[in-house]
Design an enzyme around this catalytic site. Structure first.
Site, mmCIF file in Angstrom:
data_model
loop_
_atom_site.group_PDB
_atom_site.id
_atom_site.type_symbol
_atom_site.label_atom_id
_atom_site.label_comp_id
_atom_site.label_asym_id
_atom_site.label_seq_id
_atom_site.Cartn_x
_atom_site.Cartn_y
_atom_site.Cartn_z
ATOM 1 N N ASP A 165 -55.089 -42.704 40.304
ATOM 2 C CA ASP A 165 -55.691 -42.689 41.499
ATOM 3 C C ASP A 165 -57.085 -42.061 41.232
ATOM 4 O O ASP A 165 -57.831 -41.725 42.185
ATOM 5 C CB ASP A 165 -54.873 -41.804 42.408
ATOM 6 C CG ASP A 165 -55.427 -41.580 43.837
ATOM 7 O OD1 ASP A 165 -56.056 -42.489 44.270
ATOM 8 O OD2 ASP A 165 -55.387 -40.461 44.385
ATOM 9 N N GLU A 173 -66.013 -40.785 39.111
ATOM 10 C CA GLU A 173 -65.869 -41.293 40.180
ATOM 11 C C GLU A 173 -67.002 -41.743 40.848
ATOM 12 O O GLU A 173 -67.749 -40.727 41.136
ATOM 13 C CB GLU A 173 -64.688 -40.581 41.089
ATOM 14 C CG GLU A 173 -63.414 -40.305 40.198
ATOM 15 C CD GLU A 173 -62.262 -39.633 41.178
ATOM 16 O OE1 GLU A 173 -62.705 -39.208 42.276
ATOM 17 O OE2 GLU A 173 -61.333 -39.270 40.575
ATOM 18 N N SER A 187 -53.250 -29.149 38.051
ATOM 19 C CA SER A 187 -54.437 -28.916 38.600
ATOM 20 C C SER A 187 -55.344 -29.225 37.145
ATOM 21 O O SER A 187 -54.931 -28.970 36.006
ATOM 22 C CB SER A 187 -54.612 -27.503 38.927
ATOM 23 O OG SER A 187 -53.924 -26.636 38.285
ATOM 24 N N HIS A 192 -59.164 -42.801 44.395
ATOM 25 C CA HIS A 192 -58.926 -41.428 44.793
ATOM 26 C C HIS A 192 -58.528 -41.229 46.309
ATOM 27 O O HIS A 192 -59.225 -40.726 47.120
ATOM 28 C CB HIS A 192 -60.142 -40.578 44.344
ATOM 29 C CG HIS A 192 -59.922 -39.227 44.364
ATOM 30 N ND1 HIS A 192 -60.570 -38.206 43.609
ATOM 31 C CD2 HIS A 192 -58.840 -38.279 45.084
ATOM 32 C CE1 HIS A 192 -59.942 -36.997 43.787
ATOM 33 N NE2 HIS A 192 -58.914 -37.227 44.594
ATOM 34 N N ILE A 193 -57.238 -41.725 46.619
ATOM 35 C CA ILE A 193 -57.084 -41.809 47.958
ATOM 36 C C ILE A 193 -55.628 -41.202 48.212
ATOM 37 O O ILE A 193 -55.021 -41.384 49.424
ATOM 38 C CB ILE A 193 -56.811 -43.452 48.400
ATOM 39 C CG1 ILE A 193 -55.715 -44.235 47.520
ATOM 40 C CG2 ILE A 193 -58.090 -44.083 48.615
ATOM 41 C CD1 ILE A 193 -55.317 -45.634 48.190
ATOM 42 N N GLY A 194 -55.237 -40.257 47.287
ATOM 43 C CA GLY A 194 -53.995 -39.699 47.482
ATOM 44 C C GLY A 194 -53.695 -38.923 48.821
ATOM 45 O O GLY A 194 -52.650 -39.169 49.354
ATOM 46 N N GLY A 243 -57.671 -29.146 45.089
ATOM 47 C CA GLY A 243 -58.399 -28.945 43.732
ATOM 48 C C GLY A 243 -59.549 -28.112 44.057
ATOM 49 O O GLY A 243 -60.313 -28.413 44.774
ATOM 50 N N ARG A 264 -56.436 -35.069 38.421
ATOM 51 C CA ARG A 264 -57.768 -35.442 38.320
ATOM 52 C C ARG A 264 -57.950 -36.343 36.925
ATOM 53 O O ARG A 264 -57.333 -36.040 36.042
ATOM 54 C CB ARG A 264 -58.504 -34.091 37.848
ATOM 55 C CG ARG A 264 -58.871 -33.309 39.097
ATOM 56 C CD ARG A 264 -59.797 -33.696 40.166
ATOM 57 N NE ARG A 264 -59.940 -32.983 41.364
ATOM 58 C CZ ARG A 264 -59.346 -33.040 42.570
ATOM 59 N NH1 ARG A 264 -58.313 -33.977 42.722
ATOM 60 N NH2 ARG A 264 -59.683 -32.316 43.401
ATOM 61 N N ILE A 293 -47.294 -30.654 44.736
ATOM 62 C CA ILE A 293 -47.184 -32.315 44.659
ATOM 63 C C ILE A 293 -46.183 -32.856 43.812
ATOM 64 O O ILE A 293 -45.463 -33.661 43.954
ATOM 65 C CB ILE A 293 -48.603 -32.493 44.348
ATOM 66 C CG1 ILE A 293 -49.441 -32.283 45.777
ATOM 67 C CG2 ILE A 293 -48.748 -34.149 44.244
ATOM 68 C CD1 ILE A 293 -51.145 -32.639 45.280
HETATM 69 P P1 NDP Z 1 -50.499 -26.553 42.587
HETATM 70 O O1 NDP Z 1 -51.235 -25.575 42.382
HETATM 71 O O2 NDP Z 1 -49.276 -26.463 43.507
HETATM 72 O O3 NDP Z 1 -49.712 -27.322 41.113
HETATM 73 C C1 NDP Z 1 -50.644 -27.359 40.048
HETATM 74 C C2 NDP Z 1 -49.601 -27.367 38.897
HETATM 75 O O4 NDP Z 1 -50.378 -27.615 37.841
HETATM 76 C C3 NDP Z 1 -48.792 -26.306 38.685
HETATM 77 O O5 NDP Z 1 -47.491 -26.603 38.826
HETATM 78 C C4 NDP Z 1 -49.339 -25.654 37.584
HETATM 79 O O6 NDP Z 1 -47.933 -25.155 36.702
HETATM 80 C C5 NDP Z 1 -49.665 -26.958 36.706
HETATM 81 N N1 NDP Z 1 -50.374 -26.561 35.543
HETATM 82 C C6 NDP Z 1 -51.310 -25.770 35.415
HETATM 83 N N2 NDP Z 1 -51.776 -25.690 34.184
HETATM 84 C C7 NDP Z 1 -50.910 -26.512 33.682
HETATM 85 C C8 NDP Z 1 -50.816 -26.897 32.158
HETATM 86 N N3 NDP Z 1 -51.542 -26.301 31.098
HETATM 87 N N4 NDP Z 1 -49.626 -27.720 31.720
HETATM 88 C C9 NDP Z 1 -49.145 -28.294 32.853
HETATM 89 N N5 NDP Z 1 -49.066 -28.080 34.186
HETATM 90 C C10 NDP Z 1 -49.912 -27.369 34.562
HETATM 91 O O7 NDP Z 1 -51.183 -27.632 43.186
HETATM 92 P P2 NDP Z 1 -50.961 -29.087 44.046
HETATM 93 O O8 NDP Z 1 -49.723 -29.398 43.761
HETATM 94 O O9 NDP Z 1 -51.176 -28.704 45.558
HETATM 95 O O10 NDP Z 1 -52.346 -29.998 43.594
HETATM 96 C C11 NDP Z 1 -52.182 -30.430 42.301
HETATM 97 C C12 NDP Z 1 -53.512 -31.242 41.958
HETATM 98 O O11 NDP Z 1 -53.490 -32.209 42.402
HETATM 99 C C13 NDP Z 1 -54.830 -30.401 42.430
HETATM 100 O O12 NDP Z 1 -55.218 -29.432 41.950
HETATM 101 C C14 NDP Z 1 -55.846 -31.793 42.723
HETATM 102 O O13 NDP Z 1 -56.376 -31.775 41.514
HETATM 103 C C15 NDP Z 1 -54.836 -32.803 42.737
HETATM 104 N N6 NDP Z 1 -54.827 -33.680 43.953
HETATM 105 C C16 NDP Z 1 -55.091 -34.891 43.903
HETATM 106 C C17 NDP Z 1 -55.028 -35.525 45.153
HETATM 107 C C18 NDP Z 1 -55.459 -36.965 45.192
HETATM 108 O O14 NDP Z 1 -55.969 -37.517 46.166
HETATM 109 N N7 NDP Z 1 -55.186 -38.118 43.934
HETATM 110 C C19 NDP Z 1 -54.731 -34.999 46.335
HETATM 111 C C20 NDP Z 1 -54.484 -33.571 46.311
HETATM 112 C C21 NDP Z 1 -54.268 -32.885 45.229
HETATM 113 P P3 NDP Z 1 -48.057 -23.777 36.362
HETATM 114 O O15 NDP Z 1 -47.750 -22.982 37.644
HETATM 115 O O16 NDP Z 1 -46.671 -23.512 35.420
HETATM 116 O O17 NDP Z 1 -49.173 -23.392 35.757
HETATM 117 C C1 DGY Z 2 -57.635 -32.403 46.659
HETATM 118 O O1 DGY Z 2 -57.435 -32.137 47.625
HETATM 119 O O2 DGY Z 2 -57.927 -31.976 45.610
HETATM 120 C C2 DGY Z 2 -57.776 -34.101 46.603
HETATM 121 O O3 DGY Z 2 -58.318 -34.603 45.208
HETATM 122 C C3 DGY Z 2 -58.169 -34.901 47.566
HETATM 123 O O4 DGY Z 2 -57.628 -34.627 48.669
#
Ligand code: NDP
Ligand code: DGY
Length: 322
Positions: free
Chosen positions: A263, A268, A211, A287-289, A78, A239, A158
């Site tokens: 999560d 936070e 995101s 926030h332990i993803g 993120g 988030r 994800i």
């Molecule tokens: P990616 O960039 O692969 O995926 C993000 C997704 O968000 C894309 O599919 C994108 O779709 C979508 N998105 C963007 N704008 C919109 C919208 N307006 N409506 C719906 N979907 C939208 O990132 P990751 O999958 O690797 O990570 C995603 C998020 O997960 C991170 O940004 C972070 O915030 C969170 N995260 C949380 C963790 C935790 O510990 N809980 C751990 C790791 C990540 P499109 O391409 O169509 O725009």
């Molecule tokens: C991230 O990477 O964005 C998560 O929230 C923590 O791993």
């Protein structure tokens, strides 16, 4: 060259940094977040910054760093804590940690979903407090995945990994929403691209894995919850700010939706007297993803290697395209 590291990180990452001989390291060597004043002082004159999602890297920090700063490496996928426009304007490159945390985060998302829909924390509590008096046909019932419709908000890395793990539970239909259809990603799940409102109306489980952007901020709000079924469950591992928490509280209290598993929250940590924590139908994790030993170790090494490559003027293993 000099780099500043804003927290104690897994030793593998720190070893990669210190053994490379590319830069000297100054570190906020604590498990607790760096105070703002220390961040502003620590970053001054540095060429590289290794930061965390809890550090707000805005114009003030960039000004404090000065013109030496060329690389920001965040120990996260993120990047909503980074002022990307300002960073881009200054020609600073950004490294981040995609892919290596996808499995751990998807696994936790599924665990949270099951814990929430099958009421695991509540059930464990009943065993401890004597609420378990006998087997009762109508007691502690929840909702199962079999034959369900799952809506994924953000079918990214994800989101897809979550869908892949949920499919064997007998999910009947996957829906997803995002900024555009992604047939190449959706085909594996035969998932339909739908507008957000339709996803809310038709899903038994809504999983938020997008995101955080200006477009997604507050996306799950009163209108969204009013469209969800009373039997539906919301899971957010993206988030906290994607969900309007006041609206979520009302939806959970009024029975507008069945339950929520979070999560991530705003802020936070969530204050211990926050209204959401008083609800049995809301499961909240800290926030332990990505919190497996292996994943956090890999994140530290990748963020170190991003920083080092950037400082050397080389391609980073994972550079964010600004
Ligand atoms: P990616 O960039 O692969 O995926 C993000 C997704 O968000 C894309 O599919 C994108 O779709 C979508 N998105 C963007 N704008 C919109 C919208 N307006 N409506 C719906 N979907 C939208 O990132 P990751 O999958 O690797 O990570 C995603 C998020 O997960 C991170 O940004 C972070 O915030 C969170 N995260 C949380 C963790 C935790 O510990 N809980 C751990 C790791 C990540 P499109 O391409 O169509 O725009
Ligand atoms: C991230 O990477 O964005 C998560 O929230 C923590 O791993």
């Amino acid at each position: 060259m000099q780099a500043f590291v804003t927290r104690r990180i897994p030793r593998e990452g720190l070893a990669a940094l210190s053994q490379a001989g590319v830069c000297s390291i100054q570190q906020w060597d604590s498990d607790e977040p760096i105070p703002r004043s220390e961040l502003l002082a620590g970053v001054a004159g540095k060429h590289g910054l290794l930061c965390l999602l809890s550090d707000r890297i805005d114009k003030e920090v960039l000004d404090a760093a000065g013109s030496n700063l060329k690389i920001i490496s965040t120990l996260s996928v993120g990047v909503d804590h980074l002022a990307l426009e300002e960073i881009k304007k200054r020609g600073i490159r950004v490294g981040y940690t995609p892919d290596i945390l996808t499995d751990a985060t998807a696994e936790l998302s599924v665990a949270l979903l099951l814990a929430t829909c099958r009421r695991l924390p509540e059930s464990v509590e009943e065993v401890k407090n004597g609420g378990w008096t006998t087997w009762k046909p109508l007691w502690m019932c929840g909702y199962g995945l079999s034959d369900s419709t799952v809506g994924i908000i953000g079918l990214g890395r994800i989101g897809q990994a979550v869908a892949r793990r949920l499919k064997p539970f007998g999910v009947k239909k996957f829906l997803y929403t995002g900024s555009r259809p992604k047939p190449e990603s959706a085909v594996e799940f035969q998932a339909d691209f739908v507008p957000l409102a339709k996803l809310a109306e038709e899903s038994d489980f809504v999983v938020v894995t997008c995101s955080l952007t200006p477009d997604t901020k507050g996306m799950c709000n009163k209108d969204f919850f009013s469209r969800m079924k009373k039997t539906s469950v919301l899971i957010n591992t993206s988030r906290g700010a994607v969900v309007n928490q006041e609206d979520l509280y009302q939806a959970l209290v009024s029975g507008q939706i069945a339950a929520a598993g979070l999560d991530v929250t705003t802020p936070e940590p969530l204050p211990t007297d926050h209204p959401l924590l008083s609800l049995k139908n809301c499961v909240i994790l800290p926030h332990i993803g990505s919190a497996t030993y292996a994943t956090r170790s890999a994140m530290s090494v990748l963020s170190a290697n991003n920083l080092l490559a950037g400082l050397k003027g080389e391609n980073m293993p994972s550079e964010l395209q600004l």
